[in-house]
Design a protein around this motif. Structure first.
Motif, PDB file in Angstrom:
ATOM      1  N   LEU A  79      71.548  98.777  82.575  1.00  0.00           N
ATOM      2  CA  LEU A  79      72.188  97.468  82.429  1.00  0.00           C
ATOM      3  C   LEU A  79      71.495  96.646  81.336  1.00  0.00           C
ATOM      4  CD1 LEU A  79      74.333  95.501  83.501  1.00  0.00           C
ATOM      5  CD2 LEU A  79      72.649  94.726  85.173  1.00  0.00           C
ATOM      6  N   TRP A  80      70.172  96.640  81.355  1.00  0.00           N
ATOM      7  CA  TRP A  80      69.380  95.924  80.353  1.00  0.00           C
ATOM      8  C   TRP A  80      69.680  96.460  78.952  1.00  0.00           C
ATOM      9  CZ3 TRP A  80      65.607  97.391  76.850  1.00  0.00           C
ATOM     10  CH2 TRP A  80      64.822  96.362  76.305  1.00  0.00           C
ATOM     11  N   LEU A  81      69.734  97.794  78.815  1.00  0.00           N
ATOM     12  CA  LEU A  81      69.991  98.422  77.520  1.00  0.00           C
ATOM     13  C   LEU A  81      71.401  98.099  77.023  1.00  0.00           C
ATOM     14  CD1 LEU A  81      68.530 100.220  75.452  1.00  0.00           C
ATOM     15  CD2 LEU A  81      69.562 102.194  76.585  1.00  0.00           C
ATOM     16  N   ASN A  82      72.381  98.123  77.920  1.00  0.00           N
ATOM     17  CA  ASN A  82      73.756  97.752  77.554  1.00  0.00           C
ATOM     18  C   ASN A  82      73.791  96.328  77.004  1.00  0.00           C
ATOM     19  OD1 ASN A  82      74.712 100.217  78.487  1.00  0.00           O
ATOM     20  ND2 ASN A  82      75.426  99.392  80.435  1.00  0.00           N
ATOM     21  N   GLN A  83      73.058  95.434  77.644  1.00  0.00           N
ATOM     22  CA  GLN A  83      73.026  94.036  77.214  1.00  0.00           C
ATOM     23  C   GLN A  83      72.356  93.888  75.852  1.00  0.00           C
ATOM     24  OE1 GLN A  83      74.691  91.596  79.087  1.00  0.00           O
ATOM     25  NE2 GLN A  83      74.478  90.625  77.099  1.00  0.00           N
ATOM     26  N   ARG A  84      71.296  94.660  75.605  1.00  0.00           N
ATOM     27  CA  ARG A  84      70.623  94.610  74.292  1.00  0.00           C
ATOM     28  C   ARG A  84      71.609  95.020  73.199  1.00  0.00           C
ATOM     29  NH1 ARG A  84      66.220  91.515  74.743  1.00  0.00           N
ATOM     30  NH2 ARG A  84      65.502  92.219  72.730  1.00  0.00           N
ATOM     31  N   LEU A  85      72.333  96.119  73.428  1.00  0.00           N
ATOM     32  CA  LEU A  85      73.314  96.574  72.442  1.00  0.00           C
ATOM     33  C   LEU A  85      74.361  95.493  72.196  1.00  0.00           C
ATOM     34  CD1 LEU A  85      74.726  98.721  70.641  1.00  0.00           C
ATOM     35  CD2 LEU A  85      75.899  99.487  72.713  1.00  0.00           C
ATOM     36  N   SER A  86      74.883  94.939  73.257  1.00  0.00           N
ATOM     37  CA  SER A  86      75.917  93.917  73.149  1.00  0.00           C
ATOM     38  C   SER A  86      75.409  92.697  72.373  1.00  0.00           C
ATOM     39  CB  SER A  86      76.382  93.512  74.544  1.00  0.00           C
ATOM     40  OG  SER A  86      77.382  92.543  74.468  1.00  0.00           O
ATOM     41  N   ASN A  87      74.226  92.232  72.699  1.00  0.00           N
ATOM     42  CA  ASN A  87      73.652  91.057  72.025  1.00  0.00           C
ATOM     43  C   ASN A  87      73.403  91.316  70.539  1.00  0.00           C
ATOM     44  OD1 ASN A  87      73.664  89.656  74.435  1.00  0.00           O
ATOM     45  ND2 ASN A  87      71.489  89.940  74.828  1.00  0.00           N
ATOM     46  N   ILE A  88      72.818  92.465  70.237  1.00  0.00           N
ATOM     47  CA  ILE A  88      72.524  92.801  68.839  1.00  0.00           C
ATOM     48  C   ILE A  88      73.823  92.911  68.047  1.00  0.00           C
ATOM     49  CG2 ILE A  88      71.615  94.623  67.324  1.00  0.00           C
ATOM     50  CD1 ILE A  88      69.431  95.041  69.544  1.00  0.00           C
ATOM     51  N   TRP A  89      74.824  93.558  68.644  1.00  0.00           N
ATOM     52  CA  TRP A  89      76.101  93.717  67.945  1.00  0.00           C
ATOM     53  C   TRP A  89      76.737  92.350  67.682  1.00  0.00           C
ATOM     54  CZ3 TRP A  89      78.836  98.881  68.716  1.00  0.00           C
ATOM     55  CH2 TRP A  89      79.833  99.059  67.756  1.00  0.00           C
ATOM     56  N   GLN A  90      76.792  91.514  68.700  1.00  0.00           N
ATOM     57  CA  GLN A  90      77.437  90.200  68.561  1.00  0.00           C
ATOM     58  C   GLN A  90      76.708  89.305  67.570  1.00  0.00           C
ATOM     59  OE1 GLN A  90      77.506  88.953  72.687  1.00  0.00           O
ATOM     60  NE2 GLN A  90      79.729  89.194  72.763  1.00  0.00           N
TER      61      GLN A  90
END
Length: 132
Positions: free
Chosen positions: A5-16
């Motif tokens: 879950l943490w890793l998914n959020q990192r990807l999402s934040n970096i992409w956005q």
């Protein structure tokens, strides 16, 4: 806690925040995978045409600074944006041609993290790797 879950959020934040102009043309999944000494991550196309970004499983440890994980994700997103393992048009003949990934990382605000990464790889990573 560093988990899926943490890793998914990192990807999402970096992409956005740092790659907003890059269209997500397929399903992109990120996961902790492998326990590599000399590789922090990779990107590949799965059989179902999804894109997988793998981040070294050893990075689940809090001994590894978060900026290393962010830099790894950003590095792989640059490959994606250049058409490597993504449905986007391929912009270069080789994924690291002419230092293009490093140049792009600097352009996107990762110059400090790149310098810190060099120091980390030289001074800290060997000890952390042997400990983990």
């Amino acid at each position: 806690m560093r988990n899926q879950l943490w890793l998914n959020q990192r990807l999402s934040n970096i992409w956005q925040l740092l790659f907003p102009e890059i269209e997500r043309k397929n399903n992109v999944i990120v996961k902790f995978k492998g326990k590599w000494k000399n590789k922090f991550g990779h990107i590949k196309t799965l059989k179902n045409k999804d894109t997988e970004i793998a981040v070294n499983s050893l990075f689940e440890s809090s001994l590894v600074p978060e900026y290393i994980i962010d830099l790894t994700i950003a590095h792989e997103l640059i490959h994606y944006s250049h058409g490597f393992h993504s449905p986007l048009p391929k912009l270069y003949s080789h994924p690291h041609k002419g230092g293009i990934v490093t140049k792009e990382l600097k352009k996107r605000g990762f110059a400090l993290q790149l310098n810190l990464e060099k120091q980390f790889v030289k001074e800290e990573w060997p000890k952390i790797y042997s400990e983990l």
